[in-house]
Motif scaffolding. Structure first.
Motif, PDB file in Angstrom:
ATOM      1  N   PHE A  78       5.679  10.919  -5.259  1.00 24.08           N
ATOM      2  CA  PHE A  78       5.959   9.373  -5.147  1.00 24.08           C
ATOM      3  C   PHE A  78       6.636   9.098  -3.711  1.00 24.08           C
ATOM      4  O   PHE A  78       6.154   8.326  -2.771  1.00 24.08           O
ATOM      5  CB  PHE A  78       6.827   8.825  -6.362  1.00 24.08           C
ATOM      6  N   TYR A  79       7.533   9.873  -3.502  1.00 22.77           N
ATOM      7  CA  TYR A  79       8.387   9.584  -2.337  1.00 22.77           C
ATOM      8  C   TYR A  79       7.568  10.034  -1.094  1.00 22.77           C
ATOM      9  O   TYR A  79       7.200   9.324  -0.024  1.00 22.77           O
ATOM     10  CB  TYR A  79       9.560  10.409  -2.157  1.00 22.77           C
ATOM     11  N   GLN A  80       6.676  11.276  -1.144  1.00 28.73           N
ATOM     12  CA  GLN A  80       5.784  11.593  -0.117  1.00 28.73           C
ATOM     13  C   GLN A  80       4.621  10.483   0.207  1.00 28.73           C
ATOM     14  O   GLN A  80       4.289  10.122   1.378  1.00 28.73           O
ATOM     15  CB  GLN A  80       4.976  12.880  -0.421  1.00 28.73           C
ATOM     16  N   CYS A  81       4.093   9.858  -0.763  1.00 28.63           N
ATOM     17  CA  CYS A  81       3.196   8.715  -0.664  1.00 28.63           C
ATOM     18  C   CYS A  81       3.830   7.594   0.154  1.00 28.63           C
ATOM     19  O   CYS A  81       3.280   7.013   1.058  1.00 28.63           O
ATOM     20  CB  CYS A  81       2.578   7.994  -1.939  1.00 28.63           C
ATOM     21  N   TRP A  82       4.902   7.260  -0.205  1.00 29.11           N
ATOM     22  CA  TRP A  82       5.839   6.254   0.605  1.00 29.11           C
ATOM     23  C   TRP A  82       6.189   6.510   1.913  1.00 29.11           C
ATOM     24  O   TRP A  82       6.137   5.606   2.769  1.00 29.11           O
ATOM     25  CB  TRP A  82       6.826   5.534  -0.263  1.00 29.11           C
TER      26      TRP A  82
END
Ligand code: SF4
Lengths: 360, 152
Positions: A125-129
């Motif tokens: 999730f953090y990587q995508c954001w």
């Protein structure tokens, strides 16, 4: 036969970024029926037509939704432009296309992040954001805004992207693509991701067609519907094919959106390659809109329809927008019926709901 | 910021926003802006929350929901309105279904301007909310202590 009960879901719920309320009729752990009720974000935006004139309305329409705000503004402008019967300059068309595709990338990355959070991959999730922020930086560089960028006006666009910024966009896109290839591997190949998504929430081609689903939800069920193929703006000059999958499950919806990010990157590259030299960015509009027009465009979530009607006054008679999530909600109810209770959060996310759009 | 001793829980509720401010609030919690370095943590549970971040204006349908969320939060609590919609009603002020900003139904302590509010502004709001929360907790603790003394 088990005992039936009703579980209310929402409006404030940890997995939901936006308020929507669904009554789930369950028997044991299985859902029999899902009854959505909406209206928590209803503002009555369409009613502003008699308080704001047709030029000011551009900025109101943009705020239908913060994620696809550019395309909302664009759709409204194009509808009014066709009432006036004007053609915007070619460079403005290409600029609109570039910004549209940028907002598609940021919207899909946002969704991929929420999906990753939905199946419990917080790091993903953090990587995508994190990658999404790079796109937002490009948007901020070229327009000045991060999510609401207000660069549309009736008759064209307000800002130009100079040559050096175009070159910078190209080099950033390379970096974004490299980052994406890393997360793509997890989304496509990871065992846990597959076991959470494959075969969950199947929507057959017939169901998707009958319920009138739009955008990636329809394409994941094998319907080759992409409004960009209708050829507005610069799309007739660009070479692309809609991304379609036949499985109709959550995995297919994830696959379609992920591949569309790559497609959008490619479209921006093509558009930058073909953009005509510097010229006027808008044509002058004279008088007030008289007549009515429809405009259909492809937003990140699917087809949106805009309708405007004017009768020669500065205030329009009617403005109406049909948003893609509205078209996909019946599909969601169909998916939810028969699903496990524990999959509800994930299934709601897979249609990429944008409640603000739907309720306006 | 130096004397922060508590780590408040953050609750985010989307009133009738256009989503623009919501995704910026979410963006604040992700690595690039990372508001969690100020000791706050996002939660979905109002019973546990100390700071309420509210985006978007109040309409007839959600006013009860917002009121209920606020009442469910334990004292002391701080409310931070994010975006002009939550401050005053913003672009939608004249819409028939909008009653106004968040302060039409609940007391708001901090107003973060912007449409959409920028992450930097939101973080500033969160930091102020954390400080206010600290102050209120100390007052609350003192009150509880005094009450205890009176009773004994
Ligand atoms: S302040 Fe602007 S960006 Fe934020 S919710 Fe309101 S209209 Fe949307």
């Amino acid at each position: 036969m088990g005992k039936r009960s009703i579980i209310p879901y929402g409006p404030q719920h940890p997995v939901l970024p936006e308020p929507i309320h669904i009554d789930l009729v369950i028997e044991d752990e299985r859902i029999i029926e899902a009854i959505p009720s909406v209206g928590f974000i209803h503002r009555g935006l369409e009613s502003l037509v008699d308080k704001r004139d047709f030029n000011q309305l551009v900025y109101v329409v943009e705020r239908t939704c913060g994620i696809c705000s550019f395309q909302h503004g664009m759709g409204y402008c194009e509808a009014v432009e066709s009432v006036f019967g004007v053609e915007i300059p070619d460079r403005a068309k290409f600029l609109r296309t570039i910004w549209s595709e940028m907002s598609r990338i940021h919207s899909h990355l946002l969704w991929l992040g929420l999906l990753a959070d939905g199946f419990g991959y917080e790091n993903l999730f953090y990587q995508c954001w994190r990658i999404r922020e790079r796109v937002l930086d490009l948007i901020e560089l070229t327009t000045g805004g991060r999510v609401i960028f207000s660069v549309n006006k009736i008759g064209g666009v307000l800002k130009d992207i100079p040559e050096d910024q175009l070159r910078h966009i190209l080099s950033e896109l390379d970096a974004i693509e490299a980052d994406l290839n890393v997360i793509k591997k997890t989304f496509i190949e990871d065992y846990t991701v597959q076991s959470r998504l494959r075969g969950i929430g199947i929507l057959t081609r017939e169901q998707a067609h009958d319920l009138g689903c739009a955008g990636p939800v329809a394409r994941a069920s094998g319907i080759k519907a992409d409004m960009r193929k209708r050829g507005y703006d610069a799309y007739p000059h660009l070479d692309f094919e809609p991304i379609v999958s036949n499985a109709g499950d959550s995995y297919a919806r994830c696959y379609c959106r992920l591949m569309e990010v790559f497609q959008s990157i490619d479209l921006i590259r093509q558009a930058i390659g073909k953009i005509p030299g510097e010229s006027d960015l808008s044509v002058a509009i004279k008088g007030n809109p008289d007549g009515e027009a429809f405009f259909r465009c492809e937003q990140p979530r699917g087809e949106a329809v805009y309708y405007v009607k004017g009768s020669g006054k500065t205030f329009l008679d009617r403005f109406r927008v049909r948003t893609p999530t509205f078209a996909n909600l019946p599909g969601l109810c169909e998916m939810l019926a028969g699903a496990e209770l524990s999959d509800v959060g994930l299934l709601v996310i897979t249609i990429d709901p944008c409640i603000s759009c739907t309720e306006r | 910021m130096a004397n922060i001793k508590r780590s408040p829980w953050l609750l985010h509720y989307d009133g009738s926003s256009c989503n623009g401010c919501d995704i910026e609030v979410l963006a604040c919690l992700t690595p690039v802006y990372d508001a969690e370095r100020f000791g706050v943590m996002n939660t979905g549970d109002p019973m546990q929350a100390d700071i309420l971040l509210i985006t978007g204006g109040i309409n007839t349908q959600n006013q009860e929901v917002v009121k209920q969320l606020y009442d469910q939060m334990p004292r002391p609590k701080v409310v931070c309105a994010v975006g002009v919609c939550a401050c005053t009603g913003g672009v939608f002020k004249d819409c028939y279904n909008i009653l106004g900003g968040a302060d039409t139904v609940i007391p708001v302590d901090i107003y973060v301007p912007g449409c959409a509010a920028r992450p930097q502004a939101i973080i500033d709001g969160i930091v102020q909310a954390v400080e206010l929360f600290q102050k209120r907790s100390e007052e609350h603790d003192a009150l509880v202590k005094n009450k205890g003394k009176e009773a004994s």
